[in-house]
Design a protein around this motif. Structure first.
Motif, mmCIF file in Angstrom:
data_model
loop_
_atom_site.group_PDB
_atom_site.id
_atom_site.type_symbol
_atom_site.label_atom_id
_atom_site.label_comp_id
_atom_site.label_asym_id
_atom_site.label_seq_id
_atom_site.Cartn_x
_atom_site.Cartn_y
_atom_site.Cartn_z
ATOM 1 N N LYS A 1 55.488 52.722 40.847
ATOM 2 C CA LYS A 1 55.178 54.144 40.730
ATOM 3 C C LYS A 1 54.472 54.464 39.419
ATOM 4 N N GLY A 2 54.710 53.681 38.388
ATOM 5 C CA GLY A 2 54.114 53.940 37.076
ATOM 6 C C GLY A 2 52.753 53.310 36.885
ATOM 7 N N LEU A 3 52.190 52.735 37.926
ATOM 8 C CA LEU A 3 50.898 52.053 37.819
ATOM 9 C C LEU A 3 49.753 52.973 38.219
ATOM 10 N N GLY A 4 48.680 52.915 37.449
ATOM 11 C CA GLY A 4 47.446 53.600 37.809
ATOM 12 C C GLY A 4 46.425 52.583 38.296
ATOM 13 N N LEU A 5 45.456 53.060 39.046
ATOM 14 C CA LEU A 5 44.386 52.204 39.542
ATOM 15 C C LEU A 5 43.103 52.571 38.808
ATOM 16 N N PHE A 6 42.418 51.551 38.283
ATOM 17 C CA PHE A 6 41.257 51.780 37.428
ATOM 18 C C PHE A 6 40.064 50.975 37.926
ATOM 19 N N LEU A 7 38.883 51.534 37.730
ATOM 20 C CA LEU A 7 37.631 50.840 38.010
ATOM 21 C C LEU A 7 37.055 50.335 36.696
ATOM 22 N N VAL A 8 36.823 49.037 36.625
ATOM 23 C CA VAL A 8 36.216 48.416 35.450
ATOM 24 C C VAL A 8 34.831 47.924 35.855
ATOM 25 N N LEU A 9 33.813 48.369 35.125
ATOM 26 C CA LEU A 9 32.441 47.933 35.372
ATOM 27 C C LEU A 9 31.964 47.091 34.193
#
Length: 621
Positions: free
Chosen positions: A290-298
């Protein structure tokens, strides 16, 4: 090259003693005769040397040379399934795409073998000692990219003109054609999977300030030109947890409108990817997923971001060696927030579900290539006075493998079709997909390893040599029950879907629907299995949690077989598929699960299925 007089002398006097005697007695008559008739004798003796003495005859060689020009053309039964599922008119419009990737699959065979043997390397520094962390690929791997990305294996799914006409069957078209490329190159099929997965997650995000960035990224992910293409990746697991993603520790720190990621990722496939989806722990986030975020790395946005992604080493893997998998550290890596706390892991499951389907299709593809190799070999190999494919036990074994492949083929692609329906608003299909994806992935991965091994054994020692594709297929397929969730993880996932979403009801409803389409066949055995599945699940759900886990895998495998049998009967209602599907059904009905000895039930009663299955599995010239 040997000179012709020497050959003539050796053929005329095969015995050293006779040759010596001839020389000592100066047999001039022989020389005169040879000279007089040399225009006749020289070509005859030369042909005899080249074709009889110097090279084994085809019969003595007895090792069939197996080559394919187009793997789609080699699959007439598959063509009948596609035409049934797409409809004749729609498939006629898509056939060229299937044909192109069928040709790619054939052309990839030798390229894949070399890219596997001469896999990627990590160049950490340039000539001046500057850290660059560059992945160096064999040129054949780049050719494989042209044969896949360059021919629209991803791009077609994002083309506006394609979507305008075929959105309802978007995934069936993508997975169906890609299945033929994956029959040769499972390694690259993993980056293809993740490239599509990143595109899917970004495409499905609500409109907002980052929409232009997402649109640009999707355009690159779906590009066919090498200079425009950005490949995708999913940096999910960490060394302390692996499949226990809730223990992830990579941190995300806010910096204005951007975020900085710091920490280690342990298993990063397609490690040099340009667009990466990564999970990281939000500031003061709750424990667990629940404490995880999803991120886009370019890597290319902002400039220099690639230098903050440290690749420590590449994994020395058992299989899929053409594709680089590495260990990575983020060092203040700029990232864009895709989904925050309570939503990050949920959004990652969009990509995870898609990648599990890719995994299942790769399993079916690996099985298909192994079967094709064995069947072609059996048709050309003599043993015990007959062709291999005329020997009873060989035929029975291969008929079982063809039946297993046909069964898992319809199960996996029914799940693909459910994804299409779910994406177009069908809530029942979404519930079905929630349980059919773990079932399809679990069963296909286990079955692929067994089937490739069995096909290798059906060929014999020549399939154990690295000049054959079978050793590489066996190594590549061994990863399929592991990546994207092991069989245990998938079993637990299916159990959660049952308990939280009631997805088993959608599964049972789909089986009943399949049986309503069947008018001419005896559905009694499948109905009895379904009743048993319902009762056993009811009993299982009343058990304590630990006992539920112990019983769940057995239930999942049994329910998967029930769905497979129902789908075979449903497809048998289509006349061109009638005989093949019924033959497969007949063999699988007496095989409770896939990894079983040859010919369960009474082998004598199954003899009539052999000719049908073996004939339909390859092109009949």
């Amino acid at each position: 090259m040997l000179n012709q007089p020497a050959i003539i002398f050796n053929v005329a006097f095969p015995s050293p003693a006779l040759a010596t005697l001839a020389c000592r007695n100066n047999v001039r008559l022989f020389a005169v005769t040879i000279n007089a008739f040399r225009h006749i004798l020289v070509p005859i003796i030369w042909w005899y040397h080249e074709n009889i003495m110097s090279a084994p005859t085809r019969d003595l060689l007895n090792i069939p040379e197996i080559r394919f020009a187009n793997l789609f053309d080699e699959d007439p039964l598959g063509g009948e399934f596609w035409q049934f599922w797409f409809g004749t008119v729609r498939f006629s419009e898509l056939r060229s795409h299937f044909n192109a990737l069928g040709e790619s699959g054939a052309l990839a065979t030798e390229l894949s073998a070399r890219a596997d043997k001469q896999g990627p390397t990590l160049q950490t520094h340039d000539a001046r000692g500057i850290r660059i962390d560059r992945i160096v690929q064999h040129p054949d791997y780049r050719e494989l990219e042209k044969l896949s990305y360059g021919r629209g294996i991803i791009g077609i799914k994002y083309q506006p003109e394609f979507l305008a006409k075929h959105r309802a069957l978007r995934h069936l078209a993508g997975f169906g054609a890609g299945y033929y490329f994956a029959q040769s190159e499972i390694g690259m099929y993993c980056p293809i999977c993740m490239t599509d997965g990143v595109g899917r997650v970004l495409e499905r995000r609500p409109k907002g300030p980052q929409t232009p960035l997402y649109a640009t990224t999707i355009a690159h992910l779906s590009a066919c030109e090498p200079g425009e293409l950005w490949q995708g990746a999913m940096f999910l697991t960490e060394k302390q947890g692996g499949s226990d993603v809730g223990s992830n520790a990579v941190t995300a720190t806010r910096q204005g409108s951007l975020w900085l990621l710091n920490g280690d990722k342990w298993f990063c496939s397609n490690v040099a990817a340009d667009a990466i989806l990564a999970l990281a722990r939000m500031p003061e986030g709750a424990p667990g997923t629940k404490g995880l975020g999803l991120f886009l790395v370019l890597r290319r946005e902002p400039s220099g971001n690639s230098a903050t992604i440290r690749i420590h080493r590449l994994k020395d893997k058992l299989g899929v060696r053409s594709m680089p998998t590495g260990e990575v550290t983020f060092e203040n890596t700029v990232a864009y927030l895709v989904a925050g706390e309570n939503e990050g892991f949920k959004q990652m499951t969009e990509m995870l579900n898609l990648s599990r389907l890719y995994n299942a299709v790769a399993s079916v593809a690996g099985m298909r290539r192994a079967l094709l190799e064995a069947l072609k070999y059996g048709a050309g190999r003599n043993a015990f006075g007959r062709k291999l494919d005329e020997l009873p036990l060989w035929r029975a074994t291969m008929a079982d493998l063809v039946a297993e492949h046909m069964g898992i083929f319809v199960l996996v692609f029914e799940t693909v079709r459910a994804l299409d329906r779910a994406d177009n608003g069908d809530e029942e299909a979404r519930k079905l997909m929630r349980i059919s994806i773990p079932i399809a992935k679990a069963l296909s991965g286990k079955l692929a390893v067994f089937a490739v091994s069995e096909a290798m054994e059906a060929i014999g020692g020549n399939a154990y040599i690295e000049e054959s594709i079978l050793p590489r297929l066996l190594r590549d397929c061994q990863v399929l029950p592991i990546w994207e969730g092991t069989t245990h993880i998938l079993t637990l996932d299916a159990l959660r879907a049952i308990q939280k979403e009631g997805s088993h009801e959608a599964l049972f409803a789909r089986i009943r629907l399949a049986l309503t389409h069947v008018k001419r066949f005896d559905c009694g055995p499948v109905k009895a299995r379904l009743d048993d599945d319902v009762k056993r699940l009811d009993t299982l759900l009343k058990l304590p949690a630990e006992l539920q886990q112990r019983e769940a895998r057995l239930w999942l495998e049994g329910a998967g077989r029930t769905l497979t049998l129902a789908l075979l009967l449903e497809n048998a209602a289509h006349p061109p598929l009638h005989k093949a599907c019924l033959a497969a059904y007949k063999r699988l009905a007496v095989r409770p699960t896939g990894v079983m000895p040859v010919c369960h039930g009474n082998p004598a009663e199954l003899v009539d299925t052999e000719a049908v299955l073996l004939r339909c599995a390859t092109r009949q010239d």
